[in-house]
Motif scaffolding. Structure first.
Motif, PDB file in Angstrom:
ATOM      1  N   LYS A  47       0.835  -1.206   0.000  1.00  0.00           N
ATOM      2  CA  LYS A  47       0.000   0.000   0.000  1.00  0.00           C
ATOM      3  C   LYS A  47       0.871   1.258   0.000  1.00  0.00           C
ATOM      4  N   ALA A  48       1.894   1.264   0.843  1.00  0.00           N
ATOM      5  CA  ALA A  48       2.780   2.431   0.947  1.00  0.00           C
ATOM      6  C   ALA A  48       3.519   2.684  -0.363  1.00  0.00           C
ATOM      7  N   TRP A  49       3.969   1.637  -1.032  1.00  0.00           N
ATOM      8  CA  TRP A  49       4.739   1.796  -2.269  1.00  0.00           C
ATOM      9  C   TRP A  49       3.855   2.293  -3.406  1.00  0.00           C
ATOM     10  N   ILE A  50       2.591   1.855  -3.420  1.00  0.00           N
ATOM     11  CA  ILE A  50       1.655   2.369  -4.429  1.00  0.00           C
ATOM     12  C   ILE A  50       1.442   3.865  -4.211  1.00  0.00           C
ATOM     13  N   LYS A  51       1.252   4.251  -2.950  1.00  0.00           N
ATOM     14  CA  LYS A  51       1.040   5.669  -2.623  1.00  0.00           C
ATOM     15  C   LYS A  51       2.267   6.497  -2.974  1.00  0.00           C
ATOM     16  N   ASP A  52       3.459   6.003  -2.614  1.00  0.00           N
ATOM     17  CA  ASP A  52       4.689   6.740  -2.904  1.00  0.00           C
ATOM     18  C   ASP A  52       4.876   6.928  -4.410  1.00  0.00           C
TER      19      ASP A  52
END
Length: 431
Positions: free
Chosen positions: A306-311
């Motif tokens: 989730k964090a990598w998609i957002k970043d």
């Protein structure tokens, strides 16, 4: 009658002024709300808020324009050696590149690709020394907001070739008995592996000095290079680096490393789960299955996806300041992808030295799980051989990891045969 008419005009004008002032205030508040809520690139947010809060007036065409500054708006400015304005006028602009990555994603290999450029001053995991030499009563960077903020300040200093914030951690090495290990830790900060079994004479002569001289040496080396590259797996949120985009002394860019969560998970199991490895050996098994993934890893893995998609979503809005690269593309097309990275980041042509290093370190696998010498073509999808279909399916069925695979062009397995079908690339097309 004349006075009554004048009085009425004054009343109407006053009401109009109040309504206009209220409208402008509401517009300013509304614009600020949009700036705060809409996902804008971090380096634009401060400027947008400044523009929103400027004083406006209406010209004769009815358009809003910036009001003309008055003499009272100006205040005398005294420049001194410590003022930020003076520093901006006198200091050079540093070119900073940050490798945004996570553990077991191939970040050490990518870091070495950049470190081998003669134009680059490379720092390998400065957060490692902070974690290693932190006081016993303090948490690691990834588990403490306070430590993360401290780490952010240190990274900011390092991109200015200033090492004073690292001094407490470098000097704390003197408390250790093994001086050879202290030298190895300094050498590893510069991305050079150190073998503890070797004689100290095998350590770089530039680094074989007292701890106190290290700071001076690092500063000089840093200032003599055109680019400063830092590789770190201890920052997961791209917004934690936003202050660097707003720093006028740094031309800052992010190189975001992406890896298939199925392959990354297998790599983590092999390197970070010794109890699982021991259990598998006792059961005479070599292929990882669902029960081998520790229960607390599930939520952590899905949160990471989730964090990598957002970043990546935020980074793509930064245009020339951001580049995402997949580990699989580097592994399967090392020279082509390296040239793309160098061109995008402004590093210029890939030198013969870098080409030779790639040829030497991508043809065969040598060393342990932390080695940067691999048969990169095979290593990109090696996880297929060592993971059951059920474990692969469980990872790709996670809500965010499923989206991750789709977002970055990976192929999901649909049947057990997909894992053994060598003609099917699960890395998909180059992203």
């Amino acid at each position: 009658m004349k006075y009554a008419t004048s009085f009425a005009v004054i009343i109407i004008a006053g009401i109009g002024t109040i309504l206009l002032t209220n409208t402008l205030y509401q517009n300013s508040f509304s614009a600020n709300s949009i700036v705060d809520r809409f996902p804008q690139p971090p380096h634009k947010i401060a400027r947008m808020r400044t523009l929103v809060n400027k004083k406006y007036e209406i010209n004769n065409t009815g358009e809003y324009i910036l009001s003309t500054p008055r003499k009272s708006d100006f205040r005398p400015v005294t420049l001194d050696a410590n003022s930020s304005t003076e520093k901006q006028m006198n200091s050079k602009v540093y070119k900073g590149i940050h490798i945004l990555a996570t553990g077991r994603s191939g970040s050490s290999f990518l870091g070495k690709i950049l470190a081998n450029s003669e134009r680059v001053f490379y720092l390998y995991e400065p957060g490692r020394l902070i974690d290693l030499y932190r006081p016993s009563n303090e948490s690691a960077i990834t588990k403490s907001t306070k430590q993360l903020q401290r780490y952010g300040h240190i990274i900011n200093s390092l991109y200015h070739c200033r090492f004073e914030n690292m001094e407490p951690y470098l000097n704390s090495m003197r408390q250790r008995v093994n001086y050879r290990q202290q030298l190895c830790d300094i050498q590893s900060l510069l991305g050079h592996p150190c073998d503890n079994d070797k004689d100290p004479s095998g350590i770089s002569p530039k680094l074989y000095n007292t701890i106190e001289t290290k700071l001076t040496g690092l500063h000089e080396q840093c200032e003599n290079k055109e680019f400063i590259v830092i590789k770190s797996i201890r920052i997961f949120d791209i917004l934690n680096l936003s202050q660097l985009f707003n720093d006028s002394e740094i031309d800052f860019k992010i190189l975001h490393l992406i890896r298939d969560p199925r392959g990354m998970t297998l790599s983590k199991l092999k390197a970070w789960a010794p109890d699982v490895i021991k259990k598998m050996k006792a059961e005479d098994r070599s292929v990882f299955d669902v029960q081998d993934l520790p229960s607390d890893w599930y939520s952590g893995l899905d949160d990471w996806c989730k964090a990598w998609i957002k970043d990546a979503s935020i980074g793509q809005q930064m245009v020339s300041k951001y580049m995402a690269v997949r580990y699989e593309d580097i592994s399967m097309m090392p020279l082509m992808t390296t040239r793309e990275i160098y061109d995008r980041l402004g590093l210029g042509e890939v030198s013969e030295h870098v080409v030779n290093w790639l040829n030497e370190h991508t043809k065969e696998s040598r060393g342990d799980e932390y080695s940067v010498s691999r048969n990169s073509m095979l290593n990109a999808e090696n996880w297929r051989r060592d993971m059951t279909y059920m474990l692969a399916k469980q990872i790709q069925d996670m809500e965010n990891c499923g989206k991750f695979l789709d977002t970055f062009g990976y192929i999901k397995v649909k049947r057990p045969q997909d894992l053994t079908n060598s003609s099917l690339s699960l890395s998909g097309q180059k992203h």
